[in-house]
Scaffold this active site. Structure first.
Site, mmCIF file in Angstrom:
data_model
loop_
_atom_site.group_PDB
_atom_site.id
_atom_site.type_symbol
_atom_site.label_atom_id
_atom_site.label_comp_id
_atom_site.label_asym_id
_atom_site.label_seq_id
_atom_site.Cartn_x
_atom_site.Cartn_y
_atom_site.Cartn_z
ATOM 1 N N LYS A 1 39.123 32.245 48.943
ATOM 2 C CA LYS A 1 38.901 32.893 47.648
ATOM 3 C C LYS A 1 39.591 32.114 46.524
ATOM 4 O O LYS A 1 39.053 31.983 45.420
ATOM 5 C CB LYS A 1 39.447 34.326 47.713
ATOM 6 N N LYS B 1 18.398 63.885 41.399
ATOM 7 C CA LYS B 1 19.017 63.908 42.716
ATOM 8 C C LYS B 1 17.999 63.550 43.791
ATOM 9 O O LYS B 1 16.896 64.110 43.843
ATOM 10 C CB LYS B 1 19.603 65.296 42.997
ATOM 11 N N ASN C 1 34.832 52.753 47.122
ATOM 12 C CA ASN C 1 35.751 52.386 48.199
ATOM 13 C C ASN C 1 37.014 53.233 48.089
ATOM 14 O O ASN C 1 37.106 54.116 47.236
ATOM 15 C CB ASN C 1 36.076 50.886 48.146
ATOM 16 N N PHE D 1 43.413 39.513 43.664
ATOM 17 C CA PHE D 1 43.888 40.229 44.852
ATOM 18 C C PHE D 1 42.788 40.200 45.908
ATOM 19 O O PHE D 1 41.600 40.261 45.566
ATOM 20 C CB PHE D 1 44.251 41.667 44.514
ATOM 21 N N LYS E 1 36.948 30.832 43.702
ATOM 22 C CA LYS E 1 37.004 31.584 42.445
ATOM 23 C C LYS E 1 37.772 30.849 41.347
ATOM 24 O O LYS E 1 37.905 31.361 40.240
ATOM 25 C CB LYS E 1 37.631 32.964 42.683
ATOM 26 N N ASP F 1 30.877 45.122 45.599
ATOM 27 C CA ASP F 1 30.099 43.878 45.692
ATOM 28 C C ASP F 1 28.606 44.121 45.501
ATOM 29 O O ASP F 1 27.865 43.217 45.127
ATOM 30 C CB ASP F 1 30.328 43.216 47.047
#
Length: 399
Positions: free
Chosen positions: A337, A289, A210, A323, A341, A279
């Site tokens: 969350k 490859k 990301n 976060f 969590k 995730d």
């Protein structure tokens, strides 16, 4: 601790001037803004250009050379500085200052200064032991000046003894410690911070990841260190310098990050999970490859272990801060969350905006906490924001 601190370095004439160039380099690398004044004798050893290159600022040496006609240079420099360091300080400059003599740019500026002044002597061992020098040093100490004592070793004159200018690394460390917050509520406490992205390999040359750059996580780690904590920073792949005084554990994948965090979690006081962990990961990682073929291709993905949820399940007395980087319904997802969590706080931010969040130097966040706590912060530099967020949480927790 030196980020954005303004340090005025006064360099007087002695062979140790070459160390002053290295000192400018060390201070600027540590984040300080450094300006330099050279005595006429100092310029016999090193030219002003060397200090200009290292500091990225104009170098001053002539009291009457006003670079900015709107101010008086020596008064402006004296007012500008957060800390003044005289290094090397010769017996001559120490004598002048002790007797209030202002006959050059350095002594004139020092007499106008209200900032703390540190003096780092460098001279022959017999000069350092001379009664007049000792008397002048004692007078300056009585006037409130601080001294960085010279070290012992081989001197340029051939003698071995006390008189060597203290090493630039040591002076930089002393300056950093000077600017540490006087109140350190996290002193002696262990804090874990995760930062950056993770990479989930598809094959030897491709991966899933990301846009996280780790800037906010690194800022949180520095903020915790500044409050006295013993910080372990578990970092995904980032292009950031390792922060001083912090134990950095480099990882790549979500699984590696999980294991690194669990290894430190049981005896920590605070865990701050800032990292943007993948995730999903490819269910089957290719050993070679993956070659291009005709038509479309599909990669089967499997869930990675939810690190924040795992920490929430194992939580005993730890304070757990997560976060949440979202692109829509930010508070809704942050509140969900927090409960799912078993976290104590979720710091939520909208990463759909290009001028803040991932990759940007600024961030805008809202803290969602237990017992319906909610606090929003305006857009601000990540390092300053991290200090405020952590300070507010610590205050609320009574730490």
């Amino acid at each position: 601790m030196l980020t954005n601190k303004k340090i005025l370095l006064c360099v007087t004439g002695g062979i140790a001037v070459y160390k002053a160039v290295a000192l400018v380099s060390k201070l600027t690398q540590a984040g300080a803004t450094v300006k330099v004044i050279l005595s006429e004798s100092a310029m016999e050893f090193v030219q002003p250009l060397s200090f200009q290159v290292m500091s990225k600022n104009d170098v001053y040496f002539d009291t009457f050379d006003e670079k900015d006609s709107s101010v008086i240079a020596h008064i402006d420099l004296a007012d500008w500085a957060d800390l003044i360091i005289v290094a090397p300080a010769t017996a001559n400059s120490i004598g002048k200052l002790a007797n209030g003599i202002a006959d050059n740019m350095i002594t004139t500026t020092l007499l106008a200064a209200t900032a703390p002044v540190w003096i780092a002597p460098a001279m022959n061992v017999h000069m350092y032991d001379h009664p007049a020098v000792i008397r002048n040093i004692n007078q300056l100490a009585a006037d409130g000046y601080q001294f960085i004592e010279p070290s012992e070793g081989y001197l340029a004159c051939g003698y071995v003894g006390k008189g060597r200018l203290e090493e630039p690394e040591k002076i930089t460390a002393l300056a950093s410690k000077f600017f540490e917050p006087k109140e350190q509520p996290l002193k002696g406490k262990k804090v874990i911070v995760t930062a950056g992205p993770t990479r989930e390999r598809i094959d030897p040359v491709r991966y899933l990841s990301n846009f996280s750059t780790g800037k906010m996580g690194y800022a949180m780690a520095k903020a915790a260190r500044g409050l006295g904590a013993n910080v372990t920073l578990v970092s995904g792949p980032v292009a950031l310098a390792k922060p001083a005084g912090i134990n950095v554990v480099d990882v790549e994948s979500a699984e590696e990050m999980l294991q690194a965090v669990l290894a430190e979690y049981d005896d920590c006081s605070i865990a701050i999970k800032t990292a943007a962990v993948a995730d999903y990961r490819p269910k089957n990682q290719m050993g070679q490859k993956m070659k291009k073929q005709e038509g479309d291709a599909a990669i089967e993905l499997e869930r990675t272990t939810d690190i924040l949820k795992t920490l929430g399940e194992r939580k005993q007395n730890q304070l757990l801060i997560g976060f949440a980087a979202e692109t829509n319904d930010v508070l809704h997802y942050a509140e969900g969350k927090l409960k799912k969590k078993n976290a104590d706080y979720i710091v939520a931010n909208d990463v759909s905006k290009t001028d803040r969040g991932f990759g940007a130097d600024e961030n805008t966040v809202t803290i969602v906490g237990k017992n319906d706590f909610l606090k929003s912060y305006p857009s601000e530099n990540k390092e300053q924001l991290a200090k405020k967020v952590l300070a507010d949480i610590i205050k609320r927790e009574g730490l």
